[in-house]
Structure formats: structure tokens, C-alpha cells
Design a protein around this motif. Structure first.
Motif, PDB file in Angstrom:
ATOM      1  N   HIS A 181       0.843  -1.217   0.000  1.00 41.78           N
ATOM      2  CA  HIS A 181       0.000   0.000   0.000  1.00 41.78           C
ATOM      3  C   HIS A 181       0.871   1.258   0.000  1.00 41.78           C
ATOM      4  N   LEU A 182       1.683   1.336  -1.047  1.00 37.82           N
ATOM      5  CA  LEU A 182       2.659   2.426  -1.140  1.00 37.82           C
ATOM      6  C   LEU A 182       2.042   3.625  -1.858  1.00 37.82           C
ATOM      7  N   SER A 183       2.136   4.777  -1.203  1.00 32.65           N
ATOM      8  CA  SER A 183       1.632   6.001  -1.813  1.00 32.65           C
ATOM      9  C   SER A 183       2.824   6.815  -2.317  1.00 32.65           C
ATOM     10  N   LEU A 184       2.724   7.309  -3.543  1.00 35.03           N
ATOM     11  CA  LEU A 184       3.854   8.038  -4.147  1.00 35.03           C
ATOM     12  C   LEU A 184       3.630   9.544  -4.049  1.00 35.03           C
ATOM     13  N   TRP A 185       4.678  10.253  -3.641  1.00 36.26           N
ATOM     14  CA  TRP A 185       4.644  11.723  -3.574  1.00 36.26           C
ATOM     15  C   TRP A 185       5.700  12.250  -4.537  1.00 36.26           C
ATOM     16  N   TYR A 186       5.211  12.863  -5.601  1.00 30.42           N
ATOM     17  CA  TYR A 186       6.126  13.310  -6.655  1.00 30.42           C
ATOM     18  C   TYR A 186       5.442  14.447  -7.410  1.00 30.42           C
ATOM     19  N   ASP A 187       6.224  15.443  -7.790  1.00 29.51           N
ATOM     20  CA  ASP A 187       5.646  16.600  -8.457  1.00 29.51           C
ATOM     21  C   ASP A 187       5.613  16.382  -9.973  1.00 29.51           C
ATOM     22  N   PHE A 188       4.479  15.862 -10.456  1.00 31.23           N
ATOM     23  CA  PHE A 188       4.374  15.576 -11.888  1.00 31.23           C
ATOM     24  C   PHE A 188       4.328  16.845 -12.723  1.00 31.23           C
ATOM     25  N   GLU A 189       3.768  17.914 -12.149  1.00 31.97           N
ATOM     26  CA  GLU A 189       3.551  19.106 -12.967  1.00 31.97           C
ATOM     27  C   GLU A 189       4.814  19.919 -13.191  1.00 31.97           C
ATOM     28  N   ALA A 190       5.705  19.930 -12.193  1.00 36.26           N
ATOM     29  CA  ALA A 190       6.932  20.716 -12.361  1.00 36.26           C
ATOM     30  C   ALA A 190       8.128  19.774 -12.285  1.00 36.26           C
ATOM     31  N   CYS A 227       7.399   7.750 -14.266  1.00 33.12           N
ATOM     32  CA  CYS A 227       6.239   7.426 -15.100  1.00 33.12           C
ATOM     33  C   CYS A 227       6.173   5.916 -15.363  1.00 33.12           C
ATOM     34  N   ASP A 228       7.335   5.303 -15.594  1.00 35.16           N
ATOM     35  CA  ASP A 228       7.362   3.851 -15.815  1.00 35.16           C
ATOM     36  C   ASP A 228       6.844   3.119 -14.574  1.00 35.16           C
ATOM     37  N   TYR A 229       7.242   3.632 -13.414  1.00 31.99           N
ATOM     38  CA  TYR A 229       6.789   3.023 -12.154  1.00 31.99           C
ATOM     39  C   TYR A 229       5.256   3.065 -12.085  1.00 31.99           C
ATOM     40  N   LEU A 230       4.711   4.245 -12.411  1.00 30.17           N
ATOM     41  CA  LEU A 230       3.254   4.385 -12.304  1.00 30.17           C
ATOM     42  C   LEU A 230       2.549   3.509 -13.333  1.00 30.17           C
ATOM     43  N   HIS A 231       3.154   3.435 -14.513  1.00 32.21           N
ATOM     44  CA  HIS A 231       2.570   2.649 -15.590  1.00 32.21           C
ATOM     45  C   HIS A 231       2.452   1.172 -15.160  1.00 32.21           C
ATOM     46  N   ASP A 232       3.521   0.684 -14.507  1.00 29.93           N
ATOM     47  CA  ASP A 232       3.556  -0.729 -14.095  1.00 29.93           C
ATOM     48  C   ASP A 232       2.794  -1.001 -12.802  1.00 29.93           C
ATOM     49  N   SER A 233       2.430   0.054 -12.129  1.00 31.66           N
ATOM     50  CA  SER A 233       1.920  -0.133 -10.776  1.00 31.66           C
ATOM     51  C   SER A 233       0.407  -0.300 -10.769  1.00 31.66           C
ATOM     52  N   SER A 234      -0.060  -1.262  -9.965  1.00 32.06           N
ATOM     53  CA  SER A 234      -1.503  -1.412  -9.843  1.00 32.06           C
ATOM     54  C   SER A 234      -2.043  -0.328  -8.897  1.00 32.06           C
ATOM     55  N   ASN A 235      -1.178   0.067  -7.968  1.00 32.29           N
ATOM     56  CA  ASN A 235      -1.615   1.046  -6.983  1.00 32.29           C
ATOM     57  C   ASN A 235      -1.207   2.449  -7.450  1.00 32.29           C
ATOM     58  N   LYS A 236      -2.177   3.255  -7.873  1.00 30.88           N
ATOM     59  CA  LYS A 236      -1.823   4.511  -8.518  1.00 30.88           C
ATOM     60  C   LYS A 236      -2.114   5.748  -7.662  1.00 30.88           C
ATOM     61  N   THR A 237      -1.974   5.633  -6.355  1.00 28.06           N
ATOM     62  CA  THR A 237      -2.173   6.846  -5.554  1.00 28.06           C
ATOM     63  C   THR A 237      -0.904   7.691  -5.618  1.00 28.06           C
ATOM     64  N   PHE A 238      -1.074   8.919  -5.988  1.00 29.92           N
ATOM     65  CA  PHE A 238       0.082   9.825  -5.956  1.00 29.92           C
ATOM     66  C   PHE A 238      -0.401  11.258  -5.804  1.00 29.92           C
ATOM     67  N   ASP A 239       0.498  12.063  -5.331  1.00 29.77           N
ATOM     68  CA  ASP A 239       0.187  13.475  -5.111  1.00 29.77           C
ATOM     69  C   ASP A 239       1.494  14.247  -5.101  1.00 29.77           C
ATOM     70  N   SER A 240       1.399  15.570  -5.192  1.00 29.28           N
ATOM     71  CA  SER A 240       2.622  16.373  -5.199  1.00 29.28           C
ATOM     72  C   SER A 240       3.006  16.770  -3.776  1.00 29.28           C
ATOM     73  N   PRO A 241       4.300  16.665  -3.448  1.00 25.00           N
ATOM     74  CA  PRO A 241       4.731  17.109  -2.110  1.00 25.00           C
ATOM     75  C   PRO A 241       5.062  18.599  -2.079  1.00 25.00           C
ATOM     76  N   ARG A 242       4.885  19.278  -3.219  1.00 26.02           N
ATOM     77  CA  ARG A 242       5.407  20.639  -3.366  1.00 26.02           C
ATOM     78  C   ARG A 242       4.873  21.608  -2.300  1.00 26.02           C
ATOM     79  N   ASN A 243       3.549  21.573  -2.112  1.00 28.83           N
ATOM     80  CA  ASN A 243       2.965  22.524  -1.168  1.00 28.83           C
ATOM     81  C   ASN A 243       3.441  22.265   0.267  1.00 28.83           C
TER      82      ASN A 243
END
Ligand code: GLY
Ligand code: MN
Ligand code: MN
Length: 509
Positions: A197-206, A217-233
Motif C-alpha cells: 500500500h505504497l503512496s507516491l509523492w512526486y511533483d508531476f507538474e513541475a 512514469c514507468d513506475y506508475l505505468h507498471d503499478s496497480s496502486n496509482k495513488t500519488f500526489d505532489s509534495p510541493r505545497n
């Protein structure tokens, strides 16, 4: 043989060459460092190689390993708190913060390298093509930080200089593990397998680094668990409040820029080129230890001062004109941002003085208002109202008993905001709203201006006047502290300093 053994300078050469400039204590430190055989060169200044810049345990000047560790812990805590509040099912978190890559003007000609600010804030690592991966369970107390640095490459290091090798990363940066960049993809995949149940924090927009972005992106593509959000704020919320060391760095950045302004003002004289003033302010900052100007400065003589983002800086400034200079420097990663406007011959004309007095009085009033801790947007409204009232008193805005009318009319003459957060970036922490109240530890600019063009409909004698006065202000429990206070702005002082150049010219004739 490892490359670094070739590039270590002879200790006697170091001592000989620095004798004139270094105190005895620094000389002893250099000698001590050489004696204890800490001879490995890193990809950035380190206490043993640059004892004139860094003290023990400092990763970057004044900022110790422990402060970087504390920043990372706070980020982990904030992410976990947020996840819990939002009833996330994540049992584990992975935060990926990449560095920037080198950018090129053409072929092999690089632009000056500037690190991804969030990455620099969390690691202190100043090298390109590096990446931090923080993993944490849902309690966060025993998170793990892996820093990926560039693989060893004797040929590349021969051309570009040494790199901090992965095995040195834990000792120098205080991270748990140093690994080569070539292992990043494998490492992320193994985290995915090992941490349920790994949640990814990564800034996709910047995303600052294309290769790392592709791996994520490859990680997300292969991953069944697609929760992610940006840690920027979350990172910006930490960066918003400056630590004691950061305040000291900001103070020094402002002191250097202030002194550079004084030197530039006294160097100015009628007929001088904007390029010469640009070169002067740049030189005076760098010679005092700033690495670079914090942004392309505005050096706008005469009517060009009404163009807010004028950076051509290629005209001459003539007698009876003013020059508006907006410049600041970056000192070990911390930015100052100052604007002053002065008469090139050392004497304001009547119309220039009238407008200058208004901007100066309003600016001082707004700084005082910071004691009440308004939001920056509230400060902006105050600026419009105060400017409107003063311009009305001068007869430049029609009489109408309506604040909205006054504020609108003032906004036509000052079409920019009065403030932004300031810190490692000039427009710092851009994900933080300007609608929150100021709090101790924040640093903001206060920068009202008046710009009167031909289209303003104001009397002709005011056309072409562009004035801004900008200071950098630390909010404290005891009220605002102007960090750029050493940069003169009162009329008498500005006139006196700005007339030095002309006086010297007439002496030389
Ligand atoms: N120098 C950029 C600004 O004042 O916002
Ligand atoms: Mn500014
Ligand atoms: Mn500015």
C-alpha cells in the motif's frame, strides 16, 4: 588510480595562496584538513576543501546536516498527517525529489546551473542528475533517505570536476544511504515490491529532470496502486518559515545587495549607460561573496522605468532623468530583492520629488502595517488606497468620495502586486496563497510603485516618471525587521550619494 588523487591541490600551494586573505584560524583549519588526510574532493564545497565557507557539519554555509535531517523529518510528518486526515489507506509512503539537470545554450555550452530549490532545501546537494527518495511507514519516525548521486566516471570527472560519489553521501549529507543514479529505477521497483500500500509523492507538474521523470512514469505505468500526489505545497509550507541560519543568510544577502546599491548610486552620472550600472551592481555583489545576481536586474533610465519588466539595459541615462534599479543577489542559495530609484545627477526635479515622496511615505507605512500581520493581498489593498489618497491630494486623481474609485485609479498607476514571499527563490514558495496572514519567520518584499505613461491622462510634466521602492522584510514577534535597511531611500541621503559621481566627474575635468 582514482581521479581525485590528481586534483587535490598541494597543501602548501593552498596555504601559500590564501595567506594574505585568510585569518590564522582559517589557515590552521586548512592545514589541519590537509594533515588529517581528508583529501577527497566532492562535487560541491565541503568543510575540508572550503574551510573559508563551511564550518564543521555544515552541508552548505551555515546550514548543518542536522537542520537538513530535521527538514526531511518535518516533510515526512506533514505527508503522513495529510494522508491520515484524508483517510488514505496508504501504509507506506515514497517521496521522490529530483535535482535539476544541466541545461545547455548550444552544443556543450552550459547555462549557469541552478538546482531545483525544493531538492536543495531538503538535501543541500548542489549537483545535477541526483535524486532523493524518502520512504516512510505510516508512523514516519523511522523514515529512510536514499540519495542517488552520479555514477563514478573518470572521463567526465576529468572534464567537469569531481562528483560526490554515492559512498560519501551518508557522511556528507547525513542521509541513510548513498546509491548510484543507475540504480534508481531498480530501487523504486524494489520499494514497490517490499512496501505494501505504497503512496507516491512526486511533483508531476513541475518535473525538473526528464530522465528521472521517465523512471517515475514507468513506475506508475507498471503499478496497480496509482495513488500519488505532489509534495510541493508541503515543502513550501516549511520553506515559508525561515530558521535562524536562514535568516542570517538572508540578512547577509540583503547587506551585500545594499552595499552594491550604494556603490552603484555613487558611480552614476549623467550620460552613463544602463549596462554600466548593471555591470557595477553585479560586480559589487560578487566581489562581496554573492555567487550570482538573483534575477536579471531592471536598470531602467528615464521613461523606460515605466516598463515594469524592462531588462534590455542598453540605453543611456541623461541629465535630469532618474534611473530605477531592481536588483538582488543570491548568497549561498538565499536571495535579496531590492529596488531603488534615484536622480542620475543627484537632484530630483520637482515632479520627480513629489512622486518619490508619495511612494516612499506609502512604502514606510506599509512596512509599519506588517506589525499587524495582514495577508499580502490585504497589504496590496492598503497600498492602492494609500497611493490613491496621496495622488488625490496632489490633484492627480479626481475627487470622488469613494474608496473603490481611488483604489482603481491607483491600480492603473501601479499595476503590480505590492509583495511576494522571499527566500531561496525570489518569488519564493509560489504554491502558498497571498491570502494568509503574515507570521513570524516569514520574509516578504514591500514594493509599491507609481508608473506614469503618456496614456495615463495625467499632466504632461509627470509623463515618463517610474518609481518603485522595494525592501525585504522579516516578520518577527516584535514586529517587522527591514533586512535591506542599509540601502538608503530617504531623499537627502539618496541625493547625497547619487551626486558623488557627478562631483568626481567635475573634479577630473
Ligand atoms: N525583482 C522581481 C520582483 O521584484 O518581483
Ligand atoms: Mn520583488
Ligand atoms: Mn524586485
Amino acid at each position: 588510480m582514482a581521479l581525485h588523487t590528481f586534483i587535490i591541490p598541494d597543501p602548501f600551494y593552498i596555504l601559500g595562496s590564501t595567506k594574505k586573505f585568510c585569518s590564522k584560524a582559517v589557515q590552521n583549519k586548512i592545514k589541519g584538513a590537509c594533515d588529517v588526510n581528508i583529501k577527497k574532493a566532492f562535487g560541491q564545497p565541503a568543510p575540508h576543501s572550503h574551510p573559508h565557507l563551511l564550518g564543521d557539519d555544515e552541508v552548505t554555509p551555515l546550514i548543518k546536516k542536522q537542520e537538513y535531517q530535521c527538514r526531511r523529518q518535518k516533510l515526512v510528518d506533514a505527508v503522513i498527517k495529510h494522508a491520515k486526515k484524508n483517510c488514505s489507506h496508504a501504509e507506506n509512503h515514497m517521496i521522490i525529489i529530483p535535482s535539476t539537470s544541466k541545461k545547455y545554450m548550444s552544443d556543450k555550452i552550459p547555462y549557469v546551473f541552478r538546482q531545483n530549490t525544493d531538492f536543495l532545501y531538503l538535501t543541500g546537494c548542489q549537483e545535477p542528475d541526483t535524486c532523493a527518495v524518502i520512504t516512510a511507514g505510516s508512523h514516519g519516525s523511522n523514515h529512510r533517505v536514499a540519495l542517488f548521486t552520479r555514477d563514478k566516471d573518470d572521463h567526465a570527472e576529468l572534464w567537469d570536476g569531481p562528483r560526490t560519489h554515492p559512498e560519501d553521501a551518508p557522511g556528507f549529507f547525513g542521509v541513510d544511504q548513498g546509491l548510484p543514479m543507475s540504480d534508481l529505477s531498480k530501487y523504486i521497483s524494489s520499494c514497490k515490491k517490499a512496501l505494501p500500500h505504497l503512496s507516491l509523492w512526486y511533483d508531476f507538474e513541475a518535473a525538473p529532470h526528464q530522465d528521472i521523470h521517465k523512471i517515475v512514469c514507468d513506475y506508475l505505468h507498471d503499478s496497480s496502486n496509482k495513488t500519488f500526489d505532489s509534495p510541493r505545497n508541503f515543502i513550501h509550507k516549511l520553506r515559508l518559515y525561515k530558521s535562524t541560519a536562514e535568516v542570517a543568510l538572508m540578512q547577509r544577502s540583503c547587506d551585500i545587495a545594499s552595499k552594491a546599491f550604494i556603490e552603484t548610486m555613487s558611480y552614476s552620472r549623467p550620460g552613463i549607460g544602463e549596462n554600466q550600472l548593471f555591470a557595477k551592481v553585479d560586480y559589487e555583489c560578487r566581489v562581496r561573496g554573492a555567487e550570482i545576481l538573483a534575477y536579471p536586474p531592471v536598470v531602467a533610465g528615464g521613461t523606460r522605468a515605466t516598463t515594469i519588466h524592462y531588462i534590455n539595459n542598453n540605453q543611456l541615462v541623461f541629465n535630469n532623468e532618474m534611473v530605477l534599479v531592481d536588483a538582488g543577489c543570491e548568497y549561498h542559495g538565499y536571495s535579496s530583492d531590492i529596488t531603488r530609484t534615484w536622480p542620475i545627477n543627484g537632484r530630483f526635479t520637482n515632479q520627480q520629488r513629489e512622486i518619490y515622496e508619495i511612494v516612499l511615505d506609502v512604502q514606510k507605512e506599509l512596512i509599519d502595517l506588517c506589525a499587524k500581520r495582514p495577508s499580502l493581498d490585504a497589504l496590496f489593498e492598503c497600498m492602492c488606497l494609500l497611493l490613491g489618497k496621496r495622488l488625490q491630494e496632489l490633484g492627480l486623481i479626481g475627487i470622488q468620495p469613494n474608496n473603490n474609485y481611488l483604489m482603481q485609479a491607483a491600480y492603473q498607476l501601479c499595476p503590480h502586486h505590492v509583495s511576494h514571499y522571499l527566500g531561496m527563490d525570489v518569488h519564493d514558495t509560489p504554491t502558498i496563497s497571498r491570502n494568509i496572514k503574515l507570521e513570524p519567520g516569514m520574509i516578504v518584499t514591500v514594493e509599491p510603485g507609481i508608473y506614469i505613461t503618456e496614456k495615463s491622462g495625467l499632466p504632461k510634466e509627470y509623463h515618463g516618471i517610474g518609481i518603485r521602492i522595494e525592501d525585504d522584510v522579516l516578520i518577527t514577534v516584535n514586529g517587522p525587521v527591514v533586512l535591506s535597511r542599509k540601502c538608503p531611500k530617504d531623499i537627502c541621503e539618496v541625493e547625497q550619494i547619487a551626486s558623488v559621481g557627478l562631483e568626481q566627474c567635475s573634479k577630473n575635468v
